[in-house]
Write an enzyme that holds these catalytic residues in place. Structure first.
Site, PDB file in Angstrom:
ATOM      1  N   LYS A  74       0.819  -1.215   0.000  1.00 24.56           N
ATOM      2  CA  LYS A  74       0.000   0.000   0.000  1.00 24.56           C
ATOM      3  C   LYS A  74       0.854   1.268   0.000  1.00 24.56           C
ATOM      4  O   LYS A  74       0.573   2.198  -0.752  1.00 24.56           O
ATOM      5  CB  LYS A  74      -0.936   0.021   1.214  1.00 24.56           C
ATOM      6  CG  LYS A  74      -1.992  -1.055   1.201  1.00 24.56           C
ATOM      7  CD  LYS A  74      -2.922  -0.969   2.391  1.00 24.56           C
ATOM      8  CE  LYS A  74      -2.250  -0.971   3.729  1.00 24.56           C
ATOM      9  NZ  LYS A  74      -1.587  -2.218   4.119  1.00 24.56           N
ATOM     10  N   ARG A 107      -9.789   1.418   9.258  1.00 24.23           N
ATOM     11  CA  ARG A 107      -9.480   0.010   9.532  1.00 24.23           C
ATOM     12  C   ARG A 107     -10.609  -0.715  10.246  1.00 24.23           C
ATOM     13  O   ARG A 107     -10.530  -1.921  10.429  1.00 24.23           O
ATOM     14  CB  ARG A 107      -8.211  -0.091  10.375  1.00 24.23           C
ATOM     15  CG  ARG A 107      -6.977   0.228   9.580  1.00 24.23           C
ATOM     16  CD  ARG A 107      -5.746  -0.099  10.355  1.00 24.23           C
ATOM     17  NE  ARG A 107      -4.590  -0.050   9.473  1.00 24.23           N
ATOM     18  CZ  ARG A 107      -3.358  -0.034   9.890  1.00 24.23           C
ATOM     19  NH1 ARG A 107      -3.093  -0.076  11.183  1.00 24.23           N
ATOM     20  NH2 ARG A 107      -2.365   0.012   9.038  1.00 24.23           N
ATOM     21  N   ARG A 116      11.727  -6.415   5.177  1.00 22.46           N
ATOM     22  CA  ARG A 116      11.706  -4.987   5.496  1.00 22.46           C
ATOM     23  C   ARG A 116      12.220  -4.738   6.907  1.00 22.46           C
ATOM     24  O   ARG A 116      12.991  -3.806   7.139  1.00 22.46           O
ATOM     25  CB  ARG A 116      10.279  -4.437   5.347  1.00 22.46           C
ATOM     26  CG  ARG A 116      10.193  -2.938   5.630  1.00 22.46           C
ATOM     27  CD  ARG A 116       8.817  -2.397   5.349  1.00 22.46           C
ATOM     28  NE  ARG A 116       7.886  -2.754   6.403  1.00 22.46           N
ATOM     29  CZ  ARG A 116       6.603  -2.450   6.394  1.00 22.46           C
ATOM     30  NH1 ARG A 116       6.073  -1.819   5.360  1.00 22.46           N
ATOM     31  NH2 ARG A 116       5.829  -2.779   7.399  1.00 22.46           N
ATOM     32  N   ARG A 152      13.047  -2.414  12.108  1.00 21.91           N
ATOM     33  CA  ARG A 152      11.767  -2.042  12.714  1.00 21.91           C
ATOM     34  C   ARG A 152      11.387  -3.019  13.819  1.00 21.91           C
ATOM     35  O   ARG A 152      11.255  -4.208  13.591  1.00 21.91           O
ATOM     36  CB  ARG A 152      10.678  -1.999  11.647  1.00 21.91           C
ATOM     37  CG  ARG A 152      10.868  -0.821  10.712  1.00 21.91           C
ATOM     38  CD  ARG A 152       9.877  -0.793   9.623  1.00 21.91           C
ATOM     39  NE  ARG A 152       8.518  -0.889  10.125  1.00 21.91           N
ATOM     40  CZ  ARG A 152       7.467  -0.574   9.412  1.00 21.91           C
ATOM     41  NH1 ARG A 152       7.613  -0.140   8.189  1.00 21.91           N
ATOM     42  NH2 ARG A 152       6.259  -0.707   9.909  1.00 21.91           N
ATOM     43  N   ARG A 206      -0.749  -9.274  13.380  1.00 21.88           N
ATOM     44  CA  ARG A 206      -1.297  -8.143  12.622  1.00 21.88           C
ATOM     45  C   ARG A 206      -2.174  -8.629  11.475  1.00 21.88           C
ATOM     46  O   ARG A 206      -3.222  -8.039  11.185  1.00 21.88           O
ATOM     47  CB  ARG A 206      -0.169  -7.250  12.099  1.00 21.88           C
ATOM     48  CG  ARG A 206       0.469  -6.405  13.181  1.00 21.88           C
ATOM     49  CD  ARG A 206       1.761  -5.751  12.744  1.00 21.88           C
ATOM     50  NE  ARG A 206       1.592  -4.901  11.588  1.00 21.88           N
ATOM     51  CZ  ARG A 206       2.608  -4.483  10.829  1.00 21.88           C
ATOM     52  NH1 ARG A 206       3.846  -4.874  11.101  1.00 21.88           N
ATOM     53  NH2 ARG A 206       2.395  -3.703   9.804  1.00 21.88           N
TER      54      ARG A 206
END
Length: 189
Positions: free
Chosen positions: A15, A90, A129, A135, A146
């Site tokens: 996205k 969401r 990522r 992260r 998630r």
């Protein structure tokens, strides 16, 4: 011409990448709640500390925090002729809040694009990522949680937007150019 688009899809579906590309092509700002949260986390603001607790656990930041942030962002001058929302709404409650925000401005959505992607592919993307960006919110357990939260809370929004005739489903797998072209065809741009 105004363009108001929502991008929906599981974490890691692309996205953010597609929002940036479409934003430039359509001349509207890409508004990402995830980017705003991460900037606040990095800046160690009060919102950032609150958001970090939820993000690190793979949970969504509470609606009241998110809604006020989005309302403020949509009221800025660069969003008056359109926007591309990435990561919002969401939940069904956020859909109602966004509807109210838009109605207040005499505006409505043009399209809702759902990027679809295989779960294992998404997990692999997010782990890669996390490795590159360091992260803390992207461990395999948190990623899978998630994705479960997404399936339970966010995916049902596609039913709402499909009933309104706004939903465009697009395969989010493939090279970036190919996915961008699929989206542009789906929205007639």
């Amino acid at each position: 011409m105004t363009t108001r688009i929502i991008l929906i899809g599981p974490p890691g579906a692309g996205k953010g990448t597609q929002a940036a590309r479409l934003s430039e092509a359509l001349g509207v700002p890409a508004i990402s709640t995830g980017d705003i949260f991460r900037a606040n986390v990095k800046g160690e603001t009060e919102l950032g500390r609150t958001a970090k607790r939820y993000m690190d656990a793979g949970e969504y930041v509470p609606d009241e925090v998110t809604n006020s942030m989005v309302a403020d962002r949509l009221s800025q001058d660069d969003a008056k002729d359109g926007f591309l929302l990435d990561g919002y709404p969401r939940t069904r409650a956020q859909v109602a809040d966004l509807d109210a925000m838009l109605e207040e401005r005499g505006a409505s959505l043009d399209h809702v694009v759902e990027l679809t992607a295989d779960v294992d592919e998404v997990v692999g993307r997010l782990l890669a990522r996390a490795s590159l960006q360091g992260r803390s919110d992207d461990t395999e357990d948190v990623i899978r949680h998630r994705l479960d939260v997404y399936a339970e809370q966010t995916q049902p929004l596609t039913d709402v937007y499909d009933q309104r005739g706004l939903l465009r489903q697009v395969d989010g797998l493939g090279d970036v150019e190919t996915v961008t072209e699929r989206i542009r065809q789906a929205i007639g741009a």
